[in-house]
Scaffold this motif. Sequence first.
Motif, short mmCIF file in Angstrom:
data_model
loop_
_atom_site.label_atom_id
_atom_site.label_comp_id
_atom_site.label_asym_id
_atom_site.label_seq_id
_atom_site.Cartn_x
_atom_site.Cartn_y
_atom_site.Cartn_z
N ARG A 69 0.84 -1.21 0.00
CA ARG A 69 0.00 0.00 0.00
C ARG A 69 0.87 1.26 0.00
NH1 ARG A 69 -4.75 1.00 1.82
NH2 ARG A 69 -4.05 2.10 3.66
N GLU A 70 2.04 1.16 0.64
CA GLU A 70 2.95 2.30 0.67
C GLU A 70 3.44 2.64 -0.74
OE1 GLU A 70 6.63 4.62 1.50
OE2 GLU A 70 6.58 2.66 0.57
N LEU A 184 10.16 9.58 -3.57
CA LEU A 184 9.54 9.58 -2.25
C LEU A 184 8.02 9.52 -2.42
CD1 LEU A 184 11.62 12.52 -0.76
CD2 LEU A 184 11.79 10.13 -0.06
N PRO A 185 7.32 9.04 -1.39
CA PRO A 185 5.85 9.16 -1.47
C PRO A 185 5.46 10.64 -1.37
CG PRO A 185 6.53 8.26 0.66
CD PRO A 185 7.77 8.40 -0.17
N GLY A 186 4.44 11.01 -2.11
CA GLY A 186 3.97 12.40 -2.05
C GLY A 186 2.70 12.49 -1.21
N ILE A 187 2.39 13.70 -0.79
CA ILE A 187 1.18 13.88 0.03
C ILE A 187 -0.06 13.47 -0.77
CG2 ILE A 187 -0.31 15.61 1.13
CD1 ILE A 187 2.17 15.01 2.77
N MET A 188 -0.12 13.89 -2.03
CA MET A 188 -1.28 13.51 -2.85
C MET A 188 -1.32 12.00 -3.03
SD MET A 188 -2.69 16.29 -3.12
CE MET A 188 -4.10 15.71 -4.02
N LEU A 190 -0.18 9.76 -0.94
CA LEU A 190 -0.60 9.15 0.33
C LEU A 190 -2.12 9.23 0.47
CD1 LEU A 190 2.22 10.57 2.60
CD2 LEU A 190 1.72 8.15 2.29
N ARG A 191 -2.68 10.34 0.03
CA ARG A 191 -4.15 10.48 0.11
C ARG A 191 -4.83 9.49 -0.84
NH1 ARG A 191 -4.56 17.07 0.67
NH2 ARG A 191 -3.87 17.10 2.82
N ALA A 193 -3.60 6.72 -1.86
CA ALA A 193 -3.34 5.34 -1.40
C ALA A 193 -4.39 4.85 -0.42
CB ALA A 193 -1.96 5.28 -0.77
N LYS A 194 -4.97 5.78 0.33
CA LYS A 194 -5.94 5.37 1.36
C LYS A 194 -7.18 4.72 0.75
CE LYS A 194 -4.13 8.48 4.69
NZ LYS A 194 -3.27 7.41 5.20
#
Lengths: 257, 356
Positions: A69-70, A184-188, A190-191, A193-194
């Motif tokens: 998921r990451e 790197l994972p980005g904020i968008m 990460l959102r 991914a949820k």
Amino acid sequence: MNVLVCVKAVPSTGSVQVDGAFRLQRDGAKLEWNVSDLSALEAALSLKGPEGRVTVLTMGPKKLEEPLRELFARGVDEALLLTDPAFAGADTFATANALETAVKNHGPFDLILCGRRAIDGETGQVPSMLAAALALPCITGAERITPEGSGLLVRRPVEEGVQMLFVPMPAVISLCEYTYSLRLPGIMGLRRAKGKAVTLLSPAELGIDKENLGLSGSLTRVIQMDSKFPGLRKGPKTDSLSQGIPAILSVIKEAKG
Amino acid sequence: MISQNALHHAEKCRFCFMCRHLCPIQLQTGKEINTPRAKGLILSMENKGTAKFDRDMAQTMYECLICDACVNDCATGYQPPLFIREARTEAVANDLAPESVMKLLENVEATGNIYGAEKPSFAREGKDVLVYVGEVAACKVPKMAESLLKLLEQAGVSAKVLENEPGSGAMLADLMGYVDEVAQEAKTLANAINATGLKTVVVLDSYDAEIMKQRYAAWGAEIHAQVVTATQYVSDLLKAGKIAPKASLAKKGACHDDDRLARTFYEFEPIREMAKAAGFELVEMFNKERLAKSCGSAVTLAYMPNIVLKVASGRWSDLLRTEAQAILTANPQSYLCLTQNVPEGKEVVDLYSALI
């Protein structure tokens, strides 16, 4: 471009123990993605283009769901996890067979990328076995991939320099470690991914007979492991070059008989 | 979604309590939750499912200067900023970050800097070095930037400053951790620097220098030029005799080792050389060099001014225990924080201005 990336979770080198029979003690070891697979993943993310998709495929325990998921947060569109006790103990042949079936069920893909080898097994055989099973061209140990017309231009280091190879698509390419730095994972991301779920696949869902999986589907067995150099570092030691060279020559002459 | 590595740092604390005595925020607020070990503990609880990552927990993660004092003294060698930064990423991604933090992020989106204002330009052409001014100096401490550039000019150094200087990512990294948005900012700046073809980048703000030197390469944002701190560069010019020392001021001053110079670069001598050349008689505060107590940072001052004012007061208390009349700094962020509440009879001196 529709790209599939095969990734493997390997024991972290800082946490894994080796027992008296030189076997990795995987239970309790921290898992991390194999380092050259991360290069393959970044290559896929760079190559896919605005309309493309990146799918990751792995085989392992269900606890890999969270690390997968990451990867969504880093730009992966879909994650497939082959998980069942029947997959356990697979050698490279049985692994390639399982991956081949997943590729056929979830493809077609324009490109399949892998790391050149996993740091636990160190065989480097799965990419070429997978390519053979799929009847696709294969380039191993690549360090750079560039789109070129209807195919790809691949840079591959060899002992004497580098090779520049053209390969039509679809193809299987394995990447050397540290050739692409995974973003790197980005904020968008990460959102996003949820709202995404990892697709769990069992042998039944893939339509594979359990006899062809895991240990029972493997062509090889590890019978025993031993140290390659049991007598290493037991010879005479000296700081003097003039004494050291004759000592080494004498050891070589002795070994040659 | 805290990484395994960050969790390892959060969960392996031995509870030796050393960080409790060092954390500048805990020292000022007296709140146990402000200790690095408490932050690790609550993240560990969250991972085990016994606590929920909510607004309160997110707020706690932002009550940290990321000054690295705890890292410097951790008996087990763990790095609380590692998990604190990742927790901030979680907070922003889940809309749990404090409103004051979200406001700064909106400012960055709108204007490219945390202040939400147009960044003053120091652009100029030069052929010897590129000077990176940074957003704090440009927006809040412009005199320090002007003084550095004037000092270089006096020393015969032809300095270039970029037009529309991009951000370094240091501010964003403190607000939301090491995420792709920070790496993208880094790549933009690295490309702009590389396009100049100059071989040396003189970086005024040590927070910018840290991210450029320690993070950029891993993100594929290599800077081809050598990155040097402005303090080191000016100190070298002093040693080379290109900047003339000033006459003695008969004034006692104490150098403040800012967080990054002190604990990232272990760079202590250059600012002392600058202070001596500016005519100050040097005295030392008890907490100096790697043990220097933080006085706050520009980004924390922007989102939690009340706490940072207390932190800066803590640093002034250190000075008041010496005979020094002035606290000396060459860092725009330290200058900004220390000038918020100067005790009567004391002053903050910008060492670049003092050397002109």
